[in-house]
Design a protein around this motif. Structure first.
Motif, PDB file in Angstrom:
ATOM      1  N   GLY A  70       4.294  -3.991 -50.842  1.00  0.00           N
ATOM      2  CA  GLY A  70       5.019  -3.299 -51.902  1.00  0.00           C
ATOM      3  C   GLY A  70       5.555  -4.275 -52.932  1.00  0.00           C
ATOM      4  N   ARG A  71       6.046  -5.422 -52.452  1.00  0.00           N
ATOM      5  CA  ARG A  71       6.584  -6.421 -53.378  1.00  0.00           C
ATOM      6  C   ARG A  71       5.459  -6.991 -54.260  1.00  0.00           C
ATOM      7  N   LEU A  72       4.314  -7.231 -53.632  1.00  0.00           N
ATOM      8  CA  LEU A  72       3.175  -7.757 -54.392  1.00  0.00           C
ATOM      9  C   LEU A  72       2.685  -6.745 -55.426  1.00  0.00           C
ATOM     10  N   PHE A  73       2.826  -5.470 -55.077  1.00  0.00           N
ATOM     11  CA  PHE A  73       2.458  -4.411 -56.024  1.00  0.00           C
ATOM     12  C   PHE A  73       3.410  -4.459 -57.225  1.00  0.00           C
ATOM     13  N   GLU A  74       4.685  -4.640 -56.922  1.00  0.00           N
ATOM     14  CA  GLU A  74       5.679  -4.698 -58.001  1.00  0.00           C
ATOM     15  C   GLU A  74       5.420  -5.876 -58.937  1.00  0.00           C
ATOM     16  N   PHE A  90      -2.576  -4.079 -56.542  1.00  0.00           N
ATOM     17  CA  PHE A  90      -2.738  -2.902 -57.392  1.00  0.00           C
ATOM     18  C   PHE A  90      -2.942  -1.679 -56.494  1.00  0.00           C
ATOM     19  N   VAL A  91      -3.238  -0.540 -57.122  1.00  0.00           N
ATOM     20  CA  VAL A  91      -3.342   0.685 -56.323  1.00  0.00           C
ATOM     21  C   VAL A  91      -4.359   0.562 -55.169  1.00  0.00           C
ATOM     22  N   PRO A  92      -5.545  -0.065 -55.358  1.00  0.00           N
ATOM     23  CA  PRO A  92      -6.458  -0.158 -54.209  1.00  0.00           C
ATOM     24  C   PRO A  92      -5.836  -0.865 -53.002  1.00  0.00           C
ATOM     25  N   ALA A 130      -3.751  -0.741 -47.662  1.00  0.00           N
ATOM     26  CA  ALA A 130      -2.638  -1.034 -46.752  1.00  0.00           C
ATOM     27  C   ALA A 130      -2.225   0.251 -46.034  1.00  0.00           C
ATOM     28  N   GLY A 131      -2.172   1.355 -46.786  1.00  0.00           N
ATOM     29  CA  GLY A 131      -1.821   2.639 -46.190  1.00  0.00           C
ATOM     30  C   GLY A 131      -2.803   3.012 -45.089  1.00  0.00           C
ATOM     31  N   ARG A 132      -4.101   2.806 -45.360  1.00  0.00           N
ATOM     32  CA  ARG A 132      -5.122   3.144 -44.353  1.00  0.00           C
ATOM     33  C   ARG A 132      -4.982   2.274 -43.112  1.00  0.00           C
ATOM     34  N   HIS A 168       3.679  10.023 -49.706  1.00  0.00           N
ATOM     35  CA  HIS A 168       3.758   8.985 -48.666  1.00  0.00           C
ATOM     36  C   HIS A 168       4.057   9.663 -47.324  1.00  0.00           C
ATOM     37  N   ASP A 169       3.186   9.437 -46.349  1.00  0.00           N
ATOM     38  CA  ASP A 169       3.426  10.124 -45.077  1.00  0.00           C
ATOM     39  C   ASP A 169       3.375   9.213 -43.857  1.00  0.00           C
ATOM     40  N   ILE A 170       3.138   7.934 -44.061  1.00  0.00           N
ATOM     41  CA  ILE A 170       2.984   7.079 -42.885  1.00  0.00           C
ATOM     42  C   ILE A 170       4.310   6.981 -42.121  1.00  0.00           C
ATOM     43  N   ILE A 221      16.732  19.425 -40.198  1.00  0.00           N
ATOM     44  CA  ILE A 221      15.613  19.270 -41.142  1.00  0.00           C
ATOM     45  C   ILE A 221      15.617  17.833 -41.645  1.00  0.00           C
ATOM     46  N   GLY A 222      14.459  17.204 -41.546  1.00  0.00           N
ATOM     47  CA  GLY A 222      14.328  15.829 -42.015  1.00  0.00           C
ATOM     48  C   GLY A 222      13.472  15.789 -43.269  1.00  0.00           C
ATOM     49  N   LEU A 223      13.994  15.167 -44.291  1.00  0.00           N
ATOM     50  CA  LEU A 223      13.234  15.056 -45.535  1.00  0.00           C
ATOM     51  C   LEU A 223      12.849  13.595 -45.751  1.00  0.00           C
ATOM     52  N   PHE A 241       9.476   8.350 -50.439  1.00  0.00           N
ATOM     53  CA  PHE A 241       9.433   6.909 -50.719  1.00  0.00           C
ATOM     54  C   PHE A 241       9.605   6.593 -52.203  1.00  0.00           C
ATOM     55  N   LEU A 242       9.455   7.614 -53.015  1.00  0.00           N
ATOM     56  CA  LEU A 242       9.565   7.384 -54.464  1.00  0.00           C
ATOM     57  C   LEU A 242      10.977   7.686 -54.951  1.00  0.00           C
ATOM     58  N   THR A 243      11.411   6.982 -55.977  1.00  0.00           N
ATOM     59  CA  THR A 243      12.685   7.304 -56.612  1.00  0.00           C
ATOM     60  C   THR A 243      12.664   8.764 -57.069  1.00  0.00           C
ATOM     61  N   GLY A 289      13.099   7.224 -45.675  1.00  0.00           N
ATOM     62  CA  GLY A 289      11.970   6.752 -46.491  1.00  0.00           C
ATOM     63  C   GLY A 289      12.342   5.394 -47.029  1.00  0.00           C
ATOM     64  N   GLY A 290      11.370   4.684 -47.563  1.00  0.00           N
ATOM     65  CA  GLY A 290      11.553   3.286 -47.971  1.00  0.00           C
ATOM     66  C   GLY A 290      12.902   2.875 -48.535  1.00  0.00           C
ATOM     67  N   GLN A 291      13.348   3.522 -49.621  1.00  0.00           N
ATOM     68  CA  GLN A 291      14.510   2.994 -50.344  1.00  0.00           C
ATOM     69  C   GLN A 291      15.822   3.733 -50.049  1.00  0.00           C
ATOM     70  N   ILE A 292      15.779   4.713 -49.169  1.00  0.00           N
ATOM     71  CA  ILE A 292      16.945   5.587 -48.967  1.00  0.00           C
ATOM     72  C   ILE A 292      18.143   4.800 -48.405  1.00  0.00           C
ATOM     73  N   ASN A 338      17.160   4.687 -41.313  1.00  0.00           N
ATOM     74  CA  ASN A 338      16.313   3.591 -41.793  1.00  0.00           C
ATOM     75  C   ASN A 338      14.955   3.571 -41.120  1.00  0.00           C
ATOM     76  N   ASP A 339      14.944   4.110 -39.886  1.00  0.00           N
ATOM     77  CA  ASP A 339      13.652   4.106 -39.193  1.00  0.00           C
ATOM     78  C   ASP A 339      13.552   5.306 -38.262  1.00  0.00           C
ATOM     79  N   ALA A 340      12.423   5.376 -37.556  1.00  0.00           N
ATOM     80  CA  ALA A 340      12.162   6.560 -36.735  1.00  0.00           C
ATOM     81  C   ALA A 340      13.173   6.690 -35.600  1.00  0.00           C
TER      82      ALA A 340
HETATM   83  C1  B12 Z   1       1.250   2.622 -48.488  1.00  0.00           C
HETATM   84  C2  B12 Z   1       1.881   2.946 -49.821  1.00  0.00           C
HETATM   85  C3  B12 Z   1       1.258   3.907 -50.611  1.00  0.00           C
HETATM   86  C4  B12 Z   1       0.087   4.719 -50.117  1.00  0.00           C
HETATM   87  C5  B12 Z   1       0.639   5.834 -49.203  1.00  0.00           C
HETATM   88  C6  B12 Z   1      -0.363   6.228 -48.123  1.00  0.00           C
HETATM   89  C7  B12 Z   1       0.266   7.234 -47.190  1.00  0.00           C
HETATM   90  N1  B12 Z   1      -0.597   8.031 -46.618  1.00  0.00           N
HETATM   91  O1  B12 Z   1       1.456   7.272 -46.973  1.00  0.00           O
HETATM   92  C8  B12 Z   1      -0.496   5.277 -51.461  1.00  0.00           C
HETATM   93  C9  B12 Z   1      -1.572   4.330 -51.949  1.00  0.00           C
HETATM   94  C10 B12 Z   1      -1.083   6.689 -51.431  1.00  0.00           C
HETATM   95  C11 B12 Z   1       0.690   5.114 -52.400  1.00  0.00           C
HETATM   96  C12 B12 Z   1       0.749   5.763 -53.619  1.00  0.00           C
HETATM   97  C13 B12 Z   1       1.758   5.508 -54.525  1.00  0.00           C
HETATM   98  N2  B12 Z   1       2.762   4.632 -54.397  1.00  0.00           N
HETATM   99 CO1  B12 Z   1       3.198   3.730 -52.758  1.00  0.00          CO
HETATM  100  N3  B12 Z   1       3.585   2.505 -51.419  1.00  0.00           N
HETATM  101  C14 B12 Z   1       3.052   2.282 -50.273  1.00  0.00           C
HETATM  102  C15 B12 Z   1       3.812   1.135 -49.557  1.00  0.00           C
HETATM  103  C16 B12 Z   1       3.010  -0.147 -49.719  1.00  0.00           C
HETATM  104  C17 B12 Z   1       4.098   1.325 -48.097  1.00  0.00           C
HETATM  105  C18 B12 Z   1       4.818   2.604 -47.730  1.00  0.00           C
HETATM  106  C19 B12 Z   1       4.751   2.758 -46.231  1.00  0.00           C
HETATM  107  O2  B12 Z   1       3.954   3.545 -45.725  1.00  0.00           O
HETATM  108  N4  B12 Z   1       5.504   1.937 -45.500  1.00  0.00           N
HETATM  109  C20 B12 Z   1       5.457   1.865 -44.055  1.00  0.00           C
HETATM  110  C21 B12 Z   1       6.449   2.810 -43.369  1.00  0.00           C
HETATM  111  C22 B12 Z   1       6.281   2.735 -41.888  1.00  0.00           C
HETATM  112  O3  B12 Z   1       7.637   2.481 -43.928  1.00  0.00           O
HETATM  113  P1  B12 Z   1       9.130   2.591 -43.426  1.00  0.00           P
HETATM  114  O4  B12 Z   1      10.017   2.698 -44.582  1.00  0.00           O
HETATM  115  O5  B12 Z   1       9.366   1.521 -42.497  1.00  0.00           O
HETATM  116  O6  B12 Z   1       9.165   3.987 -42.632  1.00  0.00           O
HETATM  117  C23 B12 Z   1      10.263   4.232 -41.800  1.00  0.00           C
HETATM  118  C24 B12 Z   1      11.479   4.753 -42.547  1.00  0.00           C
HETATM  119  O7  B12 Z   1      11.233   4.950 -43.919  1.00  0.00           O
HETATM  120  C25 B12 Z   1      11.864   5.972 -41.793  1.00  0.00           C
HETATM  121  N5  B12 Z   1      11.609   7.257 -42.398  1.00  0.00           N
HETATM  122  C26 B12 Z   1      10.584   7.691 -43.147  1.00  0.00           C
HETATM  123  N6  B12 Z   1      10.743   8.989 -43.424  1.00  0.00           N
HETATM  124  C27 B12 Z   1      11.876   9.401 -42.819  1.00  0.00           C
HETATM  125  C28 B12 Z   1      12.492  10.619 -42.773  1.00  0.00           C
HETATM  126  C29 B12 Z   1      13.707  10.724 -42.091  1.00  0.00           C
HETATM  127  C30 B12 Z   1      14.373  12.037 -42.030  1.00  0.00           C
HETATM  128  C31 B12 Z   1      14.275   9.602 -41.444  1.00  0.00           C
HETATM  129  C32 B12 Z   1      15.575   9.744 -40.746  1.00  0.00           C
HETATM  130  C33 B12 Z   1      13.653   8.393 -41.471  1.00  0.00           C
HETATM  131  C34 B12 Z   1      12.447   8.292 -42.166  1.00  0.00           C
HETATM  132  O8  B12 Z   1      11.106   5.924 -40.578  1.00  0.00           O
HETATM  133  C35 B12 Z   1       9.862   5.290 -40.830  1.00  0.00           C
HETATM  134  C36 B12 Z   1       9.266   4.783 -39.547  1.00  0.00           C
HETATM  135  O9  B12 Z   1      10.105   3.872 -38.889  1.00  0.00           O
HETATM  136  C37 B12 Z   1       5.157   1.110 -50.358  1.00  0.00           C
HETATM  137  C38 B12 Z   1       5.869  -0.237 -50.394  1.00  0.00           C
HETATM  138  C39 B12 Z   1       7.032  -0.323 -49.459  1.00  0.00           C
HETATM  139  N7  B12 Z   1       7.667  -1.432 -49.513  1.00  0.00           N
HETATM  140  O10 B12 Z   1       7.383   0.575 -48.744  1.00  0.00           O
HETATM  141  C40 B12 Z   1       4.691   1.606 -51.740  1.00  0.00           C
HETATM  142  C41 B12 Z   1       5.680   2.310 -52.638  1.00  0.00           C
HETATM  143  C42 B12 Z   1       6.533   3.275 -51.864  1.00  0.00           C
HETATM  144  N8  B12 Z   1       4.772   3.055 -53.536  1.00  0.00           N
HETATM  145  C43 B12 Z   1       5.150   3.036 -54.765  1.00  0.00           C
HETATM  146  C44 B12 Z   1       4.448   3.621 -55.850  1.00  0.00           C
HETATM  147  C45 B12 Z   1       4.990   3.340 -57.247  1.00  0.00           C
HETATM  148  C46 B12 Z   1       3.329   4.419 -55.626  1.00  0.00           C
HETATM  149  C47 B12 Z   1       2.522   5.152 -56.700  1.00  0.00           C
HETATM  150  C48 B12 Z   1       3.317   5.807 -57.832  1.00  0.00           C
HETATM  151  C49 B12 Z   1       1.493   4.146 -57.227  1.00  0.00           C
HETATM  152  C50 B12 Z   1       0.656   4.646 -58.363  1.00  0.00           C
HETATM  153  N9  B12 Z   1       0.815   3.992 -59.485  1.00  0.00           N
HETATM  154  O11 B12 Z   1      -0.104   5.569 -58.231  1.00  0.00           O
HETATM  155  C51 B12 Z   1       1.778   6.213 -55.857  1.00  0.00           C
HETATM  156  C52 B12 Z   1       2.616   7.517 -55.730  1.00  0.00           C
HETATM  157  C53 B12 Z   1       1.881   8.633 -55.079  1.00  0.00           C
HETATM  158  C54 B12 Z   1       2.821   9.780 -54.792  1.00  0.00           C
HETATM  159  N10 B12 Z   1       2.856  10.789 -55.656  1.00  0.00           N
HETATM  160  O12 B12 Z   1       3.519   9.765 -53.801  1.00  0.00           O
HETATM  161  C55 B12 Z   1       6.473   2.315 -54.954  1.00  0.00           C
HETATM  162  C56 B12 Z   1       7.651   3.271 -55.136  1.00  0.00           C
HETATM  163  C57 B12 Z   1       8.597   2.782 -56.206  1.00  0.00           C
HETATM  164  C58 B12 Z   1       9.685   3.749 -56.459  1.00  0.00           C
HETATM  165  N11 B12 Z   1      10.883   3.240 -56.374  1.00  0.00           N
HETATM  166  O13 B12 Z   1       9.485   4.887 -56.765  1.00  0.00           O
HETATM  167  C59 B12 Z   1       6.519   1.429 -53.653  1.00  0.00           C
HETATM  168  C60 B12 Z   1       7.930   1.107 -53.144  1.00  0.00           C
HETATM  169  C61 B12 Z   1       5.761   0.146 -54.004  1.00  0.00           C
HETATM  170  C62 B12 Z   1       6.526  -0.700 -54.989  1.00  0.00           C
HETATM  171  N12 B12 Z   1       7.224  -1.673 -54.513  1.00  0.00           N
HETATM  172  O14 B12 Z   1       6.445  -0.477 -56.179  1.00  0.00           O
HETATM  173  N13 B12 Z   1       1.606   4.249 -51.884  1.00  0.00           N
END
Ligand code: B12
Length: 533
Positions: free
Chosen positions: A367-371, A376-378, A383-385, A421-423, A463-465, A468-470, A497-500, A515-517
């Motif tokens: 994510g940082r490298l993307f920023e 880039f998007v690929p 990474a998502g896959r 984002h659903d991972i 209900i959990g929402l 990852f996007l602002t 989600g990521g930034q919450i 912050n995590d699952a």
């Molecule tokens: C993979 C990824 C994608 C993949 C997603 C694939 C998928 N099936 O999910 C794809 C390529 C589709 C994608 C698309 C985009 N992305 Co993206 N993506 C990412 C990336 C690299 C990783 C996200 C991720 O999966 N992390 C891994 C998981 C495991 O993360 P985690 O936070 O640890 O998850 C835990 C917690 O969040 C928590 N959690 C999650 N949900 C919930 C819910 C509840 C209730 C609770 C309690 C906890 C919880 O538990 C999880 C497990 O422990 C992030 C970068 C980052 N640093 O996160 C950018 C990032 C989120 N993406 C970003 C962007 C900009 C985009 C795009 C707009 C890019 C574009 N120009 O098209 C699009 C938006 C598409 C859309 N409409 O959503 C930005 C968001 C910036 C912002 N502030 O809005 C990020 C931060 C990258 C960046 N640094 O710029 N992305």
């Protein structure tokens, strides 16, 4: 695209002079600069008198081999010179070239056949270069037949359709493309190569013409070219054309070449890319050290690279080491390696949560490298896959059978409107499931109305929402407000989600954030079962 570097050619004045003076450093510089430019083969053509050519080729081959082990392409019509080159080469070279001319069939084919070399095959015969694609194809058919009869495979052949200048015949390009297309159709395993700058001979602004020709020829099926590998504009066209023609999976060749500074207008970012992987590793090493997973002596040195390589040698088989490799491979977009390492880590008993944690750290770096526009998007998609594959592989190892027992409560979860984002969400679903909760997963990009409807039908406790996007914050806020307005029942809301953070929690009016699952599981335990209250 298989690039055959064209510069070591005695028909060029400076090269001829260097051969004459036995100026090794001139030739070696030419070789190295072409290798740096991405040459897969270096063409070696002495272009001297037949009497001295074998000696000259031998000297050239030896000189080049002193500085690089890149494959060579021995280029001569003289069988003695070819034999000298083949004998001097440390690795079996390619031969340039066979044609339909009687003398070449008699002199060159037996050599290629005896040594089993790759071979450039020219679409001409004793009558010269045919005017039409059909006549060129006829020659190629005959030569391919002869080569195969003599033990070569089609994949060893590099057919050159022969490009003539557009300056004297405005059908030159058309005939070349047609020949390429038809050869590719008839012999899909054969490579097609050419000296593509011939197209512009005698014209001004040759570079532009060569670039247009290259793109169209690649579209027709060209997969190799005898060119100057340091022609950056041409490289730009080659990488772009291959990508838009679907020959570059996940756009990785293009993006990697961009990062390494081989293409594009900028200078590239290879240094910072390396540092980046190193930084990601360093973070993981520190965490593992604090958790006592790896020995602190492994990381006593201050230099990050030293730390990583020392850790590699000292703790070859250790858990920490596999996790480091996963981080490095994930950040480095090495898909197959990530898969192998994950399987290896799981089968050797590594804690699956540590694997998820390592992947998460890698994703933060991606994510940082993307920023910073190094990725880039690929890369995000890849990474998502990769992460999805990791979490799918990890899931069976997380389950301890508790999900089969009576359910502790009901949870609805989904990624809010506008966000796909659903991972992270999927990991939350898995953890809730294996901890005994009945989970309804609404998927991604879920509108408010769908949440409201599900809240009515499924009667959840929580209900959990996820988002990852602002841009997800408002839909979170609206969803919570919409469900509360319906006054369905006592429902707790958690977001993640990521930034919450707590600030977002307050903005959305959720009851808590995670912050995590495991936070999601803890919140449910607390709200539904009163644990930790
Ligand atoms: C993979 C990824 C994608 C993949 C997603 C694939 C998928 N099936 O999910 C794809 C390529 C589709 C994608 C698309 C985009 N992305 Co993206 N993506 C990412 C990336 C690299 C990783 C996200 C991720 O999966 N992390 C891994 C998981 C495991 O993360 P985690 O936070 O640890 O998850 C835990 C917690 O969040 C928590 N959690 C999650 N949900 C919930 C819910 C509840 C209730 C609770 C309690 C906890 C919880 O538990 C999880 C497990 O422990 C992030 C970068 C980052 N640093 O996160 C950018 C990032 C989120 N993406 C970003 C962007 C900009 C985009 C795009 C707009 C890019 C574009 N120009 O098209 C699009 C938006 C598409 C859309 N409409 O959503 C930005 C968001 C910036 C912002 N502030 O809005 C990020 C931060 C990258 C960046 N640094 O710029 N992305």
């Amino acid at each position: 695209m298989i690039i055959i570097g064209e510069k070591i050619n005695g028909t060029r004045k400076a090269v001829a002079a260097a051969i004459k003076k036995r100026d090794s450093s001139f030739i070696q510089d030419l070789a190295l600069s072409q290798v740096r430019g991405g040459a897969h083969f270096l063409d070696v053509n002495a272009g001297t008198h037949p009497d001295s050519e074998p000696d000259d080729i031998t000297w050239l081959v030896n000189t080049v081999q002193e500085v690089t082990d890149t494959n060579l392409c021995i280029d001569s019509a003289n069988p003695k010179a070819l034999l000298a080159g083949i004998t001097a080469a440390k690795k079996l070279p390619m031969i340039n070239s066979l044609s339909g001319e009687k003398a070449r069939i008699q002199g060159v084919l037996p050599l290629a056949s005896q040594y089993g070399t790759d071979l450039v095959v020219l679409a001409l015969d004793d009558n010269g270069i045919p005017k039409t694609a059909e006549d060129r194809l006829e020659i190629v058919r005959r030569l391919v037949g002869l080569c195969v009869e003599n033990g070569l495979t089609e994949a060893q052949l590099y057919v050159d359709p022969l490009v003539t200048t557009i300056a004297t015949d405005n059908q030159s390009g058309i005939v070349a493309f047609e020949t390429i297309r038809r050869i590719k159709q008839e012999f899909p395993n054969i490579h097609l190569t050419c000296g593509l700058s011939n197209i512009s001979f005698g014209q001004p602004s040759r570079g532009i013409i060569n670039q247009a020709f290259a793109a169209l020829a690649i579209g027709a099926g060209l997969d190799s070219a005898i060119v100057d590998p340091n022609d950056r504009e041409l490289r730009n066209i080659i990488y772009s054309a291959e990508m838009v023609l679907g020959q570059d999976p996940d756009c990785m060749n293009f993006n990697q070449a961009f990062r390494e500074g081989h293409i594009g207008s900028s200078k590239g970012v290879s240094g910072s890319y390396k540092e980046t992987i190193s930084r990601a590793l360093q973070g993981l090493i520190t965490t593992l050290q604090q958790a006592g997973v790896i020995d602190s002596t492994i990381i006593s040195a201050s230099d990050q690279e030293k730390q990583a390589s020392k850790a590699e040698t000292v703790a070859e088989e250790s858990e920490g080491n596999v996790l480091e490799d996963i981080v490095e491979s994930l950040v480095g977009m090495k898909k197959d390696r990530v898969k192998t390492l994950t399987e290896q880590a799981l089968s050797s008993g590594t804690d699956p949560m540590l694997i998820l944690d390592a992947s998460r750290r890698a994703m933060t770096e991606v994510g940082r490298l993307f920023e910073t526009e190094e990725y880039f998007v690929p890369e995000l998609i890849l990474a998502g896959r990769m992460l999805k594959e990791i979490s799918d592989a990890v899931k069976p190892y997380l389950s301890d059978g508790t999900s089969e027992g009576p359910k502790k409560g009901r949870v609805i979860i989904g990624t809010v409107a506008g966000d796909i984002h659903d991972i992270g969400k999927d990991i939350v679903v898995t953890m809730l499931d294996i901890n005994g909760y009945e989970v309804l997963d609404l998927g991604v990009d879920v509108p408010n109305e769908r949440f409201v409807e599900a809240a009515r039908d499924f009667k959840p406790d929580v209900i959990g929402l996820s988002g990852f996007l602002t841009l997800a914050y408002d839909p979170m806020k609206d969803t919570i407000a919409a469900i509360r307005e319906e006054n369905i029942r006592e429902i707790k809301f958690m977001i993640g989600g990521g930034q919450i953070d707590d600030h977002i929690r307050e903005y959305t009016q959720a009851d808590a954030y995670g912050n995590d699952a495991m936070d999601a599981v803890r919140l449910c335990e607390q709200w539904i079962n009163g644990a930790g209250k």
